[in-house]
Design a protein around this motif. Structure first.
Motif, mmCIF file in Angstrom:
data_model
loop_
_atom_site.group_PDB
_atom_site.id
_atom_site.type_symbol
_atom_site.label_atom_id
_atom_site.label_comp_id
_atom_site.label_asym_id
_atom_site.label_seq_id
_atom_site.Cartn_x
_atom_site.Cartn_y
_atom_site.Cartn_z
ATOM 1 N N CYS A 58 0.663 -1.237 0.067
ATOM 2 C CA CYS A 58 -0.003 0.004 0.043
ATOM 3 C C CYS A 58 0.918 1.346 -0.070
ATOM 4 N N CYS A 61 1.695 3.784 -2.995
ATOM 5 C CA CYS A 61 0.843 4.875 -3.243
ATOM 6 C C CYS A 61 0.447 5.645 -2.224
ATOM 7 N N HIS A 62 0.654 5.212 -1.054
ATOM 8 C CA HIS A 62 0.038 6.064 0.117
ATOM 9 C C HIS A 62 1.382 6.468 1.050
ATOM 10 N N ARG A 84 -11.796 11.037 9.709
ATOM 11 C CA ARG A 84 -12.159 11.552 8.349
ATOM 12 C C ARG A 84 -13.720 11.132 8.065
ATOM 13 N N ILE A 87 -14.715 7.900 3.078
ATOM 14 C CA ILE A 87 -13.481 7.108 2.672
ATOM 15 C C ILE A 87 -13.540 7.533 1.145
ATOM 16 N N ALA A 88 -12.297 7.836 0.683
ATOM 17 C CA ALA A 88 -12.184 8.393 -0.858
ATOM 18 C C ALA A 88 -13.507 9.101 -1.273
ATOM 19 N N ARG A 90 -16.223 8.874 -1.077
ATOM 20 C CA ARG A 90 -17.526 8.220 -1.496
ATOM 21 C C ARG A 90 -18.486 7.579 -0.417
ATOM 22 N N TRP A 101 -13.717 -1.167 1.149
ATOM 23 C CA TRP A 101 -13.057 -0.267 0.258
ATOM 24 C C TRP A 101 -11.610 -0.975 0.029
ATOM 25 N N THR A 112 -12.260 4.156 -10.048
ATOM 26 C CA THR A 112 -11.166 4.642 -9.205
ATOM 27 C C THR A 112 -9.627 4.309 -9.648
ATOM 28 N N MET A 114 -7.446 3.511 -7.609
ATOM 29 C CA MET A 114 -7.060 2.440 -6.682
ATOM 30 C C MET A 114 -7.023 1.096 -7.104
ATOM 31 N N PRO A 115 -6.323 0.344 -7.345
ATOM 32 C CA PRO A 115 -6.554 -1.075 -7.839
ATOM 33 C C PRO A 115 -7.033 -1.971 -7.015
ATOM 34 N N LEU A 117 -6.150 -5.110 -5.230
ATOM 35 C CA LEU A 117 -5.138 -6.029 -4.950
ATOM 36 C C LEU A 117 -5.123 -7.229 -4.445
HETATM 37 C C1 HEC Z 1 -1.648 2.055 -7.228
HETATM 38 C C2 HEC Z 1 -1.770 2.789 -6.201
HETATM 39 C C3 HEC Z 1 -2.379 2.237 -4.943
HETATM 40 C C4 HEC Z 1 -2.246 1.322 -4.249
HETATM 41 C C5 HEC Z 1 -1.192 0.353 -4.132
HETATM 42 C C6 HEC Z 1 -3.220 1.365 -2.859
HETATM 43 N N1 HEC Z 1 -4.020 2.415 -3.142
HETATM 44 FE FE1 HEC Z 1 -5.387 3.299 -1.696
HETATM 45 N N2 HEC Z 1 -5.728 4.467 -3.177
HETATM 46 C C7 HEC Z 1 -5.086 4.995 -4.248
HETATM 47 C C8 HEC Z 1 -5.833 5.972 -4.746
HETATM 48 C C9 HEC Z 1 -5.443 6.711 -6.145
HETATM 49 C C10 HEC Z 1 -6.795 6.656 -3.949
HETATM 50 C C11 HEC Z 1 -7.965 7.745 -4.168
HETATM 51 C C12 HEC Z 1 -8.881 6.929 -4.682
HETATM 52 C C13 HEC Z 1 -10.095 7.727 -5.137
HETATM 53 O O1 HEC Z 1 -10.450 8.602 -4.526
HETATM 54 O O2 HEC Z 1 -10.836 7.093 -5.983
HETATM 55 C C14 HEC Z 1 -6.897 5.507 -2.908
HETATM 56 C C15 HEC Z 1 -7.580 5.740 -1.419
HETATM 57 C C16 HEC Z 1 -7.391 4.910 -0.515
HETATM 58 C C17 HEC Z 1 -8.282 5.245 0.721
HETATM 59 C C18 HEC Z 1 -9.204 6.344 0.897
HETATM 60 C C19 HEC Z 1 -8.403 7.334 1.507
HETATM 61 C C20 HEC Z 1 -9.188 8.637 1.802
HETATM 62 O O3 HEC Z 1 -8.428 9.658 2.124
HETATM 63 O O4 HEC Z 1 -10.147 8.391 1.980
HETATM 64 C C21 HEC Z 1 -7.764 4.113 1.587
HETATM 65 C C22 HEC Z 1 -8.141 4.059 2.900
HETATM 66 C C23 HEC Z 1 -6.715 3.494 0.681
HETATM 67 N N3 HEC Z 1 -6.586 3.848 -0.509
HETATM 68 C C24 HEC Z 1 -6.105 2.380 1.462
HETATM 69 C C25 HEC Z 1 -5.485 1.749 0.624
HETATM 70 C C26 HEC Z 1 -4.657 0.320 1.190
HETATM 71 C C27 HEC Z 1 -4.875 -0.298 2.722
HETATM 72 C C28 HEC Z 1 -3.909 -0.122 0.330
HETATM 73 C C29 HEC Z 1 -3.105 -1.550 0.288
HETATM 74 C C30 HEC Z 1 -3.833 -2.773 0.595
HETATM 75 C C31 HEC Z 1 -3.897 0.755 -0.739
HETATM 76 N N4 HEC Z 1 -4.777 1.684 -0.613
HETATM 77 C C32 HEC Z 1 -3.325 0.466 -1.852
HETATM 78 C C33 HEC Z 1 -4.091 4.412 -4.612
HETATM 79 C C34 HEC Z 1 -3.527 3.091 -4.358
#
Ligand code: HEC
Length: 135
Positions: A58, A61-62, A84, A87-88, A90, A101, A112, A114-115, A117
């Motif tokens: 994770c 990207c974060h 918050r 979440i995202a 939405r 999510w 979105t 975010m893939p 995984l």
């Molecule tokens: C390839 C990049 C990528 C990976 C890897 C990824 N994310 Fe994300 N994530 C994103 C993106 C881009 C968004 C914003 C999505 C949207 O708003 O549609 C997001 C949004 C989120 C949010 C919402 C955040 C918010 O501020 O509301 C959470 C929680 C989150 N991800 C958790 C995870 C977790 C836990 C993992 C690992 C299991 C993960 N992400 C892996 C790209 C990624």
């Protein structure tokens, strides 16, 4: 007269140290409370979740406090996610929505960035538990 001023300095040093120790203990206590609350809220294990976040990558990207190397800038930073409202932008921020999510972001929104995984539900729960320690 060096005597009294030395005593004063000693007392000052001692109270400063005691104060610092109290602040440290307080911070530890608050951290512990946050972890207990996150575990109770999700029925997951925050400590396991912390490791699973690293395992699923994770952090590519974060930015995620407490996870080594998690400094990605593709998605939003996850510091403060516990407080918050959405979440995202939405879903209402509830434990089951956060797990949903994490497990299947594209079921929430096929567009979105975010893939999917392939996070299994047990792992999503532990990961949500850790994320809820981030206030
Ligand atoms: C390839 C990049 C990528 C990976 C890897 C990824 N994310 Fe994300 N994530 C994103 C993106 C881009 C968004 C914003 C999505 C949207 O708003 O549609 C997001 C949004 C989120 C949010 C919402 C955040 C918010 O501020 O509301 C959470 C929680 C989150 N991800 C958790 C995870 C977790 C836990 C993992 C690992 C299991 C993960 N992400 C892996 C790209 C990624």
């Amino acid at each position: 007269m060096p005597g009294p001023s030395r005593v004063f300095l000693c007392v000052l040093a001692a109270t400063t140290l005691a104060g610092a120790a109290a602040i440290g203990a307080d911070a530890l206590q608050r951290r512990r409370q946050a972890w207990d609350q996150a575990a109770a809220l999700t029925l997951g294990d925050p400590a396991l979740g912390q490791g699973k976040i690293a395992a699923y990558g994770c952090g590519a990207c974060h930015e995620i406090p407490g996870v080594d190397g998690a400094s990605g800038r593709v998605g939003p930073p996850l510091k403060g996610i516990a407080g918050r409202a959405y979440i995202a932008g939405r879903l209402n921020n509830t434990p089951s929505n956060l797990e949903a999510w994490i497990a299947h972001p594209r079921r929430v929104d096929p567009q979105t960035a975010m893939p999917e995984l392939g996070v299994d539900p047990r792992d999503a729960r532990d990961i949500a538990a850790y994320l809820y320690t981030l206030r």
